[in-house]
Design a protein around this motif. Sequence first.
Motif, PDB file in Angstrom:
ATOM      1  N   LEU A 114       5.918  10.820  49.423  1.00 28.92           N
ATOM      2  CA  LEU A 114       6.861   9.726  49.226  1.00 28.92           C
ATOM      3  C   LEU A 114       7.625   9.900  47.913  1.00 28.92           C
ATOM      4  O   LEU A 114       8.841   9.658  47.838  1.00 28.92           O
ATOM      5  N   MET A 115       6.934  10.366  46.874  1.00 30.62           N
ATOM      6  CA  MET A 115       7.585  10.584  45.581  1.00 30.62           C
ATOM      7  C   MET A 115       8.570  11.750  45.652  1.00 30.62           C
ATOM      8  O   MET A 115       9.603  11.739  44.956  1.00 30.62           O
ATOM      9  N   ALA A 116       8.300  12.742  46.489  1.00 37.64           N
ATOM     10  CA  ALA A 116       9.262  13.838  46.679  1.00 37.64           C
ATOM     11  C   ALA A 116      10.561  13.285  47.260  1.00 37.64           C
ATOM     12  O   ALA A 116      11.666  13.651  46.821  1.00 37.64           O
ATOM     13  N   GLY A 117      10.427  12.384  48.234  1.00 44.64           N
ATOM     14  CA  GLY A 117      11.611  11.735  48.795  1.00 44.64           C
ATOM     15  C   GLY A 117      12.329  10.877  47.775  1.00 44.64           C
ATOM     16  O   GLY A 117      13.572  10.865  47.719  1.00 44.64           O
ATOM     17  N   ALA A 118      11.571  10.159  46.960  1.00 44.14           N
ATOM     18  CA  ALA A 118      12.170   9.311  45.923  1.00 44.14           C
ATOM     19  C   ALA A 118      12.895  10.168  44.885  1.00 44.14           C
ATOM     20  O   ALA A 118      13.993   9.812  44.431  1.00 44.14           O
ATOM     21  N   PHE A 119      12.312  11.300  44.539  1.00 48.43           N
ATOM     22  CA  PHE A 119      12.943  12.212  43.579  1.00 48.43           C
ATOM     23  C   PHE A 119      14.273  12.731  44.134  1.00 48.43           C
ATOM     24  O   PHE A 119      15.296  12.704  43.442  1.00 48.43           O
ATOM     25  N   ALA A 120      14.249  13.180  45.380  1.00 47.29           N
ATOM     26  CA  ALA A 120      15.481  13.682  46.006  1.00 47.29           C
ATOM     27  C   ALA A 120      16.538  12.580  46.070  1.00 47.29           C
ATOM     28  O   ALA A 120      17.718  12.826  45.781  1.00 47.29           O
ATOM     29  N   THR A 121      16.123  11.379  46.411  1.00 46.58           N
ATOM     30  CA  THR A 121      17.058  10.257  46.478  1.00 46.58           C
ATOM     31  C   THR A 121      17.638   9.958  45.103  1.00 46.58           C
ATOM     32  O   THR A 121      18.842   9.700  44.972  1.00 46.58           O
ATOM     33  N   GLN A 122      16.808   9.999  44.079  1.00 46.43           N
ATOM     34  CA  GLN A 122      17.296   9.757  42.717  1.00 46.43           C
ATOM     35  C   GLN A 122      18.346  10.793  42.324  1.00 46.43           C
ATOM     36  O   GLN A 122      19.352  10.455  41.696  1.00 46.43           O
ATOM     37  N   LEU A 123      18.116  12.050  42.714  1.00 46.58           N
ATOM     38  CA  LEU A 123      19.073  13.101  42.366  1.00 46.58           C
ATOM     39  C   LEU A 123      20.366  12.996  43.170  1.00 46.58           C
ATOM     40  O   LEU A 123      21.460  13.100  42.620  1.00 46.58           O
ATOM     41  N   ILE A 124      20.228  12.781  44.472  1.00 45.08           N
ATOM     42  CA  ILE A 124      21.383  12.824  45.365  1.00 45.08           C
ATOM     43  C   ILE A 124      22.198  11.535  45.325  1.00 45.08           C
ATOM     44  O   ILE A 124      23.429  11.566  45.238  1.00 45.08           O
ATOM     45  N   VAL A 125      21.535  10.391  45.394  1.00 51.73           N
ATOM     46  CA  VAL A 125      22.239   9.113  45.516  1.00 51.73           C
ATOM     47  C   VAL A 125      22.514   8.471  44.159  1.00 51.73           C
ATOM     48  O   VAL A 125      23.579   7.900  43.943  1.00 51.73           O
ATOM     49  N   PHE A 126      21.551   8.556  43.251  1.00 56.76           N
ATOM     50  CA  PHE A 126      21.659   7.830  41.984  1.00 56.76           C
ATOM     51  C   PHE A 126      21.937   8.738  40.782  1.00 56.76           C
ATOM     52  O   PHE A 126      21.683   8.347  39.645  1.00 56.76           O
ATOM     53  N   ASP A 127      22.418   9.947  41.022  1.00 63.65           N
ATOM     54  CA  ASP A 127      22.796  10.878  39.955  1.00 63.65           C
ATOM     55  C   ASP A 127      21.673  11.167  38.963  1.00 63.65           C
ATOM     56  O   ASP A 127      21.924  11.402  37.785  1.00 63.65           O
ATOM     57  N   GLY A 128      20.439  11.100  39.412  1.00 64.80           N
ATOM     58  CA  GLY A 128      19.294  11.462  38.583  1.00 64.80           C
ATOM     59  C   GLY A 128      18.914  10.475  37.507  1.00 64.80           C
ATOM     60  O   GLY A 128      18.119  10.806  36.623  1.00 64.80           O
ATOM     61  N   ARG A 129      19.433   9.252  37.589  1.00 65.51           N
ATOM     62  CA  ARG A 129      19.167   8.266  36.525  1.00 65.51           C
ATOM     63  C   ARG A 129      17.683   8.043  36.270  1.00 65.51           C
ATOM     64  O   ARG A 129      17.254   7.983  35.128  1.00 65.51           O
ATOM     65  N   ASN A 130      16.897   7.882  37.306  1.00 63.90           N
ATOM     66  CA  ASN A 130      15.455   7.630  37.146  1.00 63.90           C
ATOM     67  C   ASN A 130      14.616   8.700  37.839  1.00 63.90           C
ATOM     68  O   ASN A 130      13.531   8.419  38.317  1.00 63.90           O
ATOM     69  N   ALA A 131      15.121   9.917  37.860  1.00 62.73           N
ATOM     70  CA  ALA A 131      14.446  10.995  38.590  1.00 62.73           C
ATOM     71  C   ALA A 131      13.087  11.366  37.996  1.00 62.73           C
ATOM     72  O   ALA A 131      12.229  11.883  38.710  1.00 62.73           O
ATOM     73  N   LEU A 132      12.880  11.083  36.737  1.00 57.59           N
ATOM     74  CA  LEU A 132      11.605  11.445  36.112  1.00 57.59           C
ATOM     75  C   LEU A 132      10.453  10.548  36.581  1.00 57.59           C
ATOM     76  O   LEU A 132       9.305  10.986  36.640  1.00 57.59           O
ATOM     77  N   THR A 133      10.751   9.309  36.945  1.00 61.73           N
ATOM     78  CA  THR A 133       9.696   8.373  37.359  1.00 61.73           C
ATOM     79  C   THR A 133       8.897   8.897  38.555  1.00 61.73           C
ATOM     80  O   THR A 133       7.665   8.960  38.489  1.00 61.73           O
TER      81      THR A 133
END
Length: 148
Positions: A98-117
């Motif tokens: 699930l976190m892998a999906g959240a990471f990809a979403t943070q990078l693709i949709v949200f420009d990596g703003r919270n990708a570290l979480t």
Amino acid sequence: MSRTHPASPTTAHPATTTGLSRRADLSVWVLQILLALFMAVPSAGPKLVGHSSATAAFDQIGLGDWFMYFVGALELAGAIGLVVPLLSGAAALALIGLMAGAFATQLIVFDGRNALTPVILAVLFAVVAWARRHRTAELLALLRHRPA
């Protein structure tokens, strides 16, 4: 039939059967509980109640409210699984996914703003998955030998 006193050397503490010291086993339990609380309350909670912050984020993803509720349900199920001994390792593995999906979403949709979480959470879930790998093996063995 003789009884063995709990303090006798022939009685193994559950932590010693996992290869972890008693202190390490307790530390992993504390980590599991803290992660479960985090996943259930501030992560799944807003999604499951349709809080405006969650709906805005999932609107930006573009998959609709059903996806927000689905992700919230997965997070809550993972949180519950983290504190069920037999499910703890498998739940941690599922939450890594699930976190892998959240990471990809943070990078693709949200420009990596919270990708570290999600990366930090995935590392913590990996610690739990590794420490509870014997539980995952027990679960798999039970599922393999289940009567048809």
